[in-house]
Design an enzyme around this catalytic site. Structure first.
Site, PDB file in Angstrom:
ATOM      1  N   GLU A 167       0.780  -1.098   0.052  1.00  0.00           N
ATOM      2  CA  GLU A 167       0.160   0.081   0.111  1.00  0.00           C
ATOM      3  C   GLU A 167       0.924   1.097   0.014  1.00  0.00           C
ATOM      4  OE1 GLU A 167      -3.023  -0.247   3.049  1.00  0.00           O
ATOM      5  OE2 GLU A 167      -3.972  -1.754   2.037  1.00  0.00           O
ATOM      6  N   GLU A 352      -5.911  -8.203  -0.221  1.00  0.00           N
ATOM      7  CA  GLU A 352      -6.394  -7.740   1.021  1.00  0.00           C
ATOM      8  C   GLU A 352      -7.967  -7.488   0.749  1.00  0.00           C
ATOM      9  OE1 GLU A 352      -5.072  -4.803   3.899  1.00  0.00           O
ATOM     10  OE2 GLU A 352      -2.851  -5.823   3.534  1.00  0.00           O
TER      11      GLU A 352
HETATM   12  C1  FCB Z   1      -4.844  -2.235   5.085  1.00  0.00           C
HETATM   13  C2  FCB Z   1      -3.339  -2.590   5.612  1.00  0.00           C
HETATM   14  C3  FCB Z   1      -3.424  -3.488   6.554  1.00  0.00           C
HETATM   15  C4  FCB Z   1      -4.658  -3.469   7.698  1.00  0.00           C
HETATM   16  C5  FCB Z   1      -6.151  -3.286   6.707  1.00  0.00           C
HETATM   17  C6  FCB Z   1      -7.460  -3.042   7.586  1.00  0.00           C
HETATM   18  O1  FCB Z   1      -4.748  -0.681   4.688  1.00  0.00           O
HETATM   19  O2  FCB Z   1      -2.539  -2.908   4.711  1.00  0.00           O
HETATM   20  O3  FCB Z   1      -2.334  -3.539   7.615  1.00  0.00           O
HETATM   21  O4  FCB Z   1      -4.186  -2.460   8.501  1.00  0.00           O
HETATM   22  O5  FCB Z   1      -5.803  -2.043   6.040  1.00  0.00           O
END
Ligand code: FCB
Length: 443
Positions: A167, A352
Site C-alpha cells: 500500500e 486484502e
Molecule cells: C490495510 C493494511 C492492513 C490493515 C487493513 C485493515 O490498509 O494494509 O495492514 O490495517 O488495512
C-alpha cells in the site's frame, strides 16, 4: 455462503493475510525499534497509545497460527517480513534470530501445503533509518534493496512470491500528508518526496530481486472506489484529483512510467529534482499486481482548503466497525479497470479485503460472512469480464494491531483475546472453510 471454490477457476488460491508488526510482537527476538514503536508513544496518535510490542504474540505462537490456516483449507498465506527484525538498525548488523524465525515460518507454510506470499515492507521503517528521514530520503531505495537481498538470500529459495511494498499510498500520503500513520507528518514536501521515493524503492528492489534471479515479484497497492458526492463540476473535479492521488499515482508510475497531471499540479513543485530519471527503473515489468480493496471514497470539493481542496463525505451505505461503507461493486470495478487500463493479462490477486466488527466470543459474525460472500461475487464478476484474478486473501487471519486504532477494530477470521491471547475461530472462519473445501473433481 452462496459461492464456493467451484465457482472460481481451477487453481484459484484462497488464503488469509497478516503483517509482521500487527501480529508478531516487536519486543521479541531481537527486533530493532521501528517508527511505529515510537509513533504509538506520541500524544493522541493511537487509541489508548497501544503499540505492537506484544500484538498477537505470533512470534511464539507461529505454529498454532499456521495450523489455523491449514485447518481452514487455505492454499496460501500472505505475511510480511519485518525489516527491523532482520536488520535492527535498518542496515549493517543482521539479527540471525530474525532470519531463523522467517526461515521457520516459510518451512512451516510449506510443511502445511501453504504457498508463502511474502511482503517486504508492511509499514515498519527501522527507527535508525527514520532518523535519517525514512521515506523522504532518496537513499531509502538502496537501503530497501539491501534489506531485500539479505532476507531473500535466506528464504527466497522457498517463497512463492514477493511483493515489494504494501500500500504505497498509505506509506506516503496517509503517513506524510494526512499524518494518520507513522511518521505522522502533514507536510507537502515530505509527502511528495515519499510519494516518489516509495516508487523508487519499489523499482530499485525489483532490480535487486531480478539480479538475484527471483520470479513472481510484484507490488501490493490499495485502491478505493472514488466517487463524487454530487455531480456538480466542483465535486467531479475533486473526485478526479483524489482518484489521481489515491488510485492512479502508483499504478501509472509502475505500468506507464508517468504521474497523473491532476496530482502533479500539487506534488510537482515538491518532488525531488531529477525524479524523471527514476521512472524507467520504476516502470520495469512486474509479475503480478496485488489489489487491496475495502470501501469507496465519496468526496466533495472543499474550496476553503489547500490543495487538493477535497473533503470526505459520509455515504448512506451500511458500514463496518471502521465506519467504511460496504461496497463490493467497487472491487469489481477496480479489478476490471486495472485489467483494462493498466495491467492487461498480468495475474492479479486480491491481497486484502475484509471487515472489522466488534466481535465477541460466542456471537456469530454473520455480517462478515455476508461481506465475504458479496466480495467473492464481485471477484467472480470481474473474472467473468476478463480480469486475470488468480487468488483472494482475506484480511485478516487474526484480530490484530490495527495501527492508529490499536486493538479496538477486529478484522480477524479468528478472535484474539488480547488479555489471554487465546485464539477462537469465528463463524466466518468456519463458513469460509466450507466454501473453499476441495472442489468435487479434486477429491
Ligand atoms: C490495510 C493494511 C492492513 C490493515 C487493513 C485493515 O490498509 O494494509 O495492514 O490495517 O488495512
Amino acid at each position: 455462503m452462496k459461492l464456493s471454490r467451484s465457482d472460481f477457476p481451477a487453481g484459484f488460491l484462497f488464503g488469509a493475510a497478516t503483517a509482521a508488526y500487527q501480529i508478531e510482537g516487536s519486543s521479541f527476538g531481537g527486533a530493532g525499534s521501528t517508527h511505529w514503536d515510537t509513533f504509538a508513544k506520541g500524544p493522541g496518535n493511537v487509541v489508548r497509545a497501544e503499540d505492537g510490542a506484544i500484538a498477537c504474540d505470533h512470534y511464539h505462537r507461529m505454529d498454532a497460527d499456521l495450523d489455523l490456516l491449514k485447518d481452514a483449507g487455505m492454499d496460501a498465506y500472505r505475511f510480511s517480513t519485518s525489516w527491523a527484525r532482520v536488520l535492527p538498525e535498518g542496515r549493517g548488523q543482521v539479527n540471525q534470530e530474525g532470519l531463523d524465525f522467517y526461515d521457520r515460518l516459510v518451512d512451516g507454510c510449506l510443511d502445511r501445503g501453504l504457498k508463502p506470499f511474502q511482503t517486504l515492507y508492511h509499514w515498519e521503517m527501522p527507527s535508525a533509518l527514520a532518523d535519517l528521514g525514512g521515506w523522504t530520503n532518496p537513499d531509502v531505495a538502496d537501503w530497501m534493496a539491501d534489506y531485500a537481498e539479505v532476507i531473500t538470500n535466506r528464504i527466497g529459495d522457498r517463497v512463492h512470491s514477493i511483493a515489494t511494498i504494501n500500500e504505497s499510498w498509505c506509506v506516503a500520503y496517509l503517513s506524510h500528508f494526512l499524518g494518520h500513520h507513522a511518521p505522522g507528518l502533514r507536510d507537502i514536501r515530505a509527502a511528495a518526496r515519499a510519494m516518489h521515493h516509495v516508487n523508487k524503492a519499489h523499482g530499485r528492489t525489483m532490480t535487486r530481486l531480478r539480479d538475484l534471479g527471483m520470479k513472481n515479484c510484484g507490488i501490493v497497492l490499495n485502491f478505493e472506489a472514488t466517487e463524487a458526492a454530487t455531480d456538480s463540476a466542483a465535486d467531479t473535479r475533486a473526485a478526479a484529483t483524489q482518484d489521481a492521488t489515491h488510485n492512479r499515482w502508483f499504478i501509472e508510475a509502475i505500468t506507464k512510467g508517468t504521474y497523473p497531471a491532476e496530482a502533479l499540479v500539487g506534488f510537482g513543485p515538491h518532488l525531488p529534482q531529477g525524479w524523471q530519471d527514476d521512472m524507467a527503473e520504476i516502470s520495469q515489468p512486474i509479475d503480478f499486481l496485488g489489489v487491496n480493496y475495502y470501501t469507496r471514497g465519496l468526496v466533495a470539493a472543499d474550496p476553503d482548503a489547500t490543495w487538493p481542496a477535497t473533503k470526505p463525505v459520509t455515504g448512506p451505505l451500511s458500514k463496518t466497525q471502521m465506519g467504511w461503507e460496504v461496497y463490493p461493486e467497487g472491487l469489481q470495478r477496480t479489478l476490471t479497470r486495472m485489467a483494462r487500463d493498466y495491467v492487461g493479462d498480468l495475474p492479479m490477486f486480491v491481497t486484502e479485503n475484509g471487515m472489522a466488527w466488534p466481535d465477541e466470543v460466542g456471537t456469530d459474525d454473520d455480517v462478515r460472512i455476508d461481506f465475504i460472500d458479496r466480495h467473492m461475487q464481485a471477484m467472480q464478476a470481474a473474472i467473468t469480464s476478463g480480469a486475470n484474478l488468480q487468488g483472494f486473501f482475506y484480511w485478516s487471519l487474526l484480530d490484530n494491531y490495527e495501527w492508529a486504532f490499536g486493538y479496538e477494530k477486529r478484522f480477524g477470521l479468528v478472535h484474539v483475546d488480547f488479555d489471554t491471547l487465546d485464539r477462537t475461530p469465528k463463524a466466518s472462519y468456519h463458513a469460509l472453510k466450507s466454501a473453499i473445501a476441495p472442489r468435487k473433481n479434486d477429491v
